[in-house]
Design an enzyme around this catalytic site. Sequence first.
Site, PDB file in Angstrom:
ATOM      1  NE  ARG A  78     -34.690  34.354 -48.888  1.00  0.00           N
ATOM      2  CZ  ARG A  78     -35.306  35.360 -49.708  1.00  0.00           C
ATOM      3  NH1 ARG A  78     -36.522  35.774 -49.432  1.00  0.00           N
ATOM      4  NH2 ARG A  78     -34.681  36.189 -50.766  1.00  0.00           N
ATOM      5  CG  HIS A 122     -34.342  41.632 -50.460  1.00  0.00           C
ATOM      6  ND1 HIS A 122     -34.627  40.404 -50.260  1.00  0.00           N
ATOM      7  CD2 HIS A 122     -35.193  42.519 -51.065  1.00  0.00           C
ATOM      8  CE1 HIS A 122     -36.148  40.467 -50.486  1.00  0.00           C
ATOM      9  NE2 HIS A 122     -36.311  41.454 -50.868  1.00  0.00           N
ATOM     10  CD  GLU A 167     -38.522  38.705 -55.762  1.00  0.00           C
ATOM     11  OE1 GLU A 167     -38.661  40.121 -55.922  1.00  0.00           O
ATOM     12  OE2 GLU A 167     -39.276  38.008 -55.051  1.00  0.00           O
ATOM     13  CG  ASN A 293     -38.572  34.766 -53.735  1.00  0.00           C
ATOM     14  OD1 ASN A 293     -38.379  33.891 -53.317  1.00  0.00           O
ATOM     15  ND2 ASN A 293     -38.118  36.101 -53.601  1.00  0.00           N
ATOM     16  CE1 TYR A 295     -45.120  37.298 -52.243  1.00  0.00           C
ATOM     17  CE2 TYR A 295     -42.986  37.243 -53.503  1.00  0.00           C
ATOM     18  CZ  TYR A 295     -43.752  37.290 -52.521  1.00  0.00           C
ATOM     19  OH  TYR A 295     -42.664  37.482 -51.504  1.00  0.00           O
ATOM     20  CD  GLU A 347     -39.324  37.168 -51.028  1.00  0.00           C
ATOM     21  OE1 GLU A 347     -40.461  37.917 -51.570  1.00  0.00           O
ATOM     22  OE2 GLU A 347     -38.285  37.553 -50.956  1.00  0.00           O
TER      23      GLU A 347
HETATM   24  O1  IFM Z   1     -41.649  42.573 -50.499  1.00  0.00           O
HETATM   25  C1  IFM Z   1     -41.318  41.890 -51.594  1.00  0.00           C
HETATM   26  C2  IFM Z   1     -40.079  41.439 -51.430  1.00  0.00           C
HETATM   27  O2  IFM Z   1     -38.920  42.311 -50.926  1.00  0.00           O
HETATM   28  C3  IFM Z   1     -39.367  40.651 -52.451  1.00  0.00           C
HETATM   29  N1  IFM Z   1     -40.530  39.800 -53.110  1.00  0.00           N
HETATM   30  C4  IFM Z   1     -41.834  40.212 -53.110  1.00  0.00           C
HETATM   31  C5  IFM Z   1     -42.218  40.969 -51.789  1.00  0.00           C
HETATM   32  C6  IFM Z   1     -43.594  41.409 -52.017  1.00  0.00           C
HETATM   33  O3  IFM Z   1     -43.563  42.580 -52.935  1.00  0.00           O
END
Ligand code: IFM
Length: 440
Positions: A78, A122, A167, A293, A295, A347
């Site tokens: 990706r 992006h 995002e 994504n 985290y 992600e």
């Molecule tokens: O590095 C970033 C990415 O560009 C977008 N999502 C979160 C990642 C970590 O912060």
Amino acid sequence: MNQSNHYPADFTWGVATSAFQIEGGASADGKGPSIWDTFCLNPNNIKDKSDGTVACDHYNRYREDVSLISSLNVDAYRFSMAWARVQPSGKGAWNEAGFGFYDRLLDQLAAKDIKAHLTLYHWDLPQGLQDDGGWLNRDSAHRFADYAHEVARRFGNRVAAIATHNEPWCSANLGYGNAQFAPGVADAKQAIQVSHHLLLSHGLAMTSMRATASSAQLGIVLNQWTADPATDSEADRAMAELEYARSVQWFMDPIFKGRYPELALRAHGQNAPVVHDGDFTAIAQPIDFLGVNYYFRSFCSAETPPRTPPGKLGFTDMGWEIYPQGLTELLVKLHAEYMLPPIYITENGMANPDAVSGGKVADPERIAYVQMHLDALKAAMEQGVDVRGYFLWSLLDNFEWNSGYAKRFGIVHVDYETQERTLKDSAIWYRDFLSAQRQR
Ligand code: IFM
């Protein structure tokens, strides 16, 4: 561990990057500046005062990098396209030399039998469009649809998937809400209007790309989280509900329900966006996949000072709480609330203060992080969520936006002096894990 040894045979495993974070070649072969090139000119904006001029020099090293990707046994890669590389000012003439780079990259990927998952945006808006008002200008949505059409027309049969945005929450809220990201505006009303234009641009781009009748799966990538109240107090619960509405539902509802969530609209009050007739019809296009994504979760506390997340599993180098069960909870909740298309985790990964020692990089924290999140993902799949793939963020250490190069998310270490790449232990673990998947 280890439910993650049992994934469907056709599950897509990948690694992810984005253009500005790795390419460099900031003005090579006719590329125009983007808002991030401009943002980095003010050293106060980036913690280590760095920029993306060279980054990982992927623009010149893409062949070696594709070989590296191939050595990891992944199915898919990706990456994003730098809009200003293929259309230097974001409108008007196309830059053939810029398209040439992506043409060669796709050739390399095809030669290694790696599926390409392309993201159109992006965060690196051509500066020419910013000069016309950027995403606050509704016309940018139409420029984006033109760009999307051209990319799908040229490459739509050579890539497995095209995501419109990565995002958009960040583009709107960090770019326009608190000035942490380019273009560096801090204005709540503008941020909300920008989020609407981003969603509109997504919908218009879906339509323009569909017109090319290419074979690529089309969708969008959203960063998402559950919002947990810090305590059971009414204030904390109300805060969590509002946070979820303003972040997750704000982007999901227009796409899947053709409207903004009432709770968030009420909270925005005078800052609610200007929406034209027909906008929701444009936005609520069927999508072939949803990229998620993940985290961390959002931990909502109305107290002063606010309660901090417990972090029973620790925190990453970004200070983000490690909370894998949030991935299960998020996916199960989305599945209950929306008629979802297939999902890709586009992600997931962690920043860690990694260093090379004796030619190796020991990052057991990252291996554990990925293992726990894969278990959490599997738990969601077992509860009926249709997940088709997982992309580890990131292939390489790279330019982590306003943190510069200080935060390392890669499973491959990059020495920015020499551009030497060194597989971290996590890359070796991922490679072996995927090899075991193949043998099942
Ligand atoms: O590095 C970033 C990415 O560009 C977008 N999502 C979160 C990642 C970590 O912060």
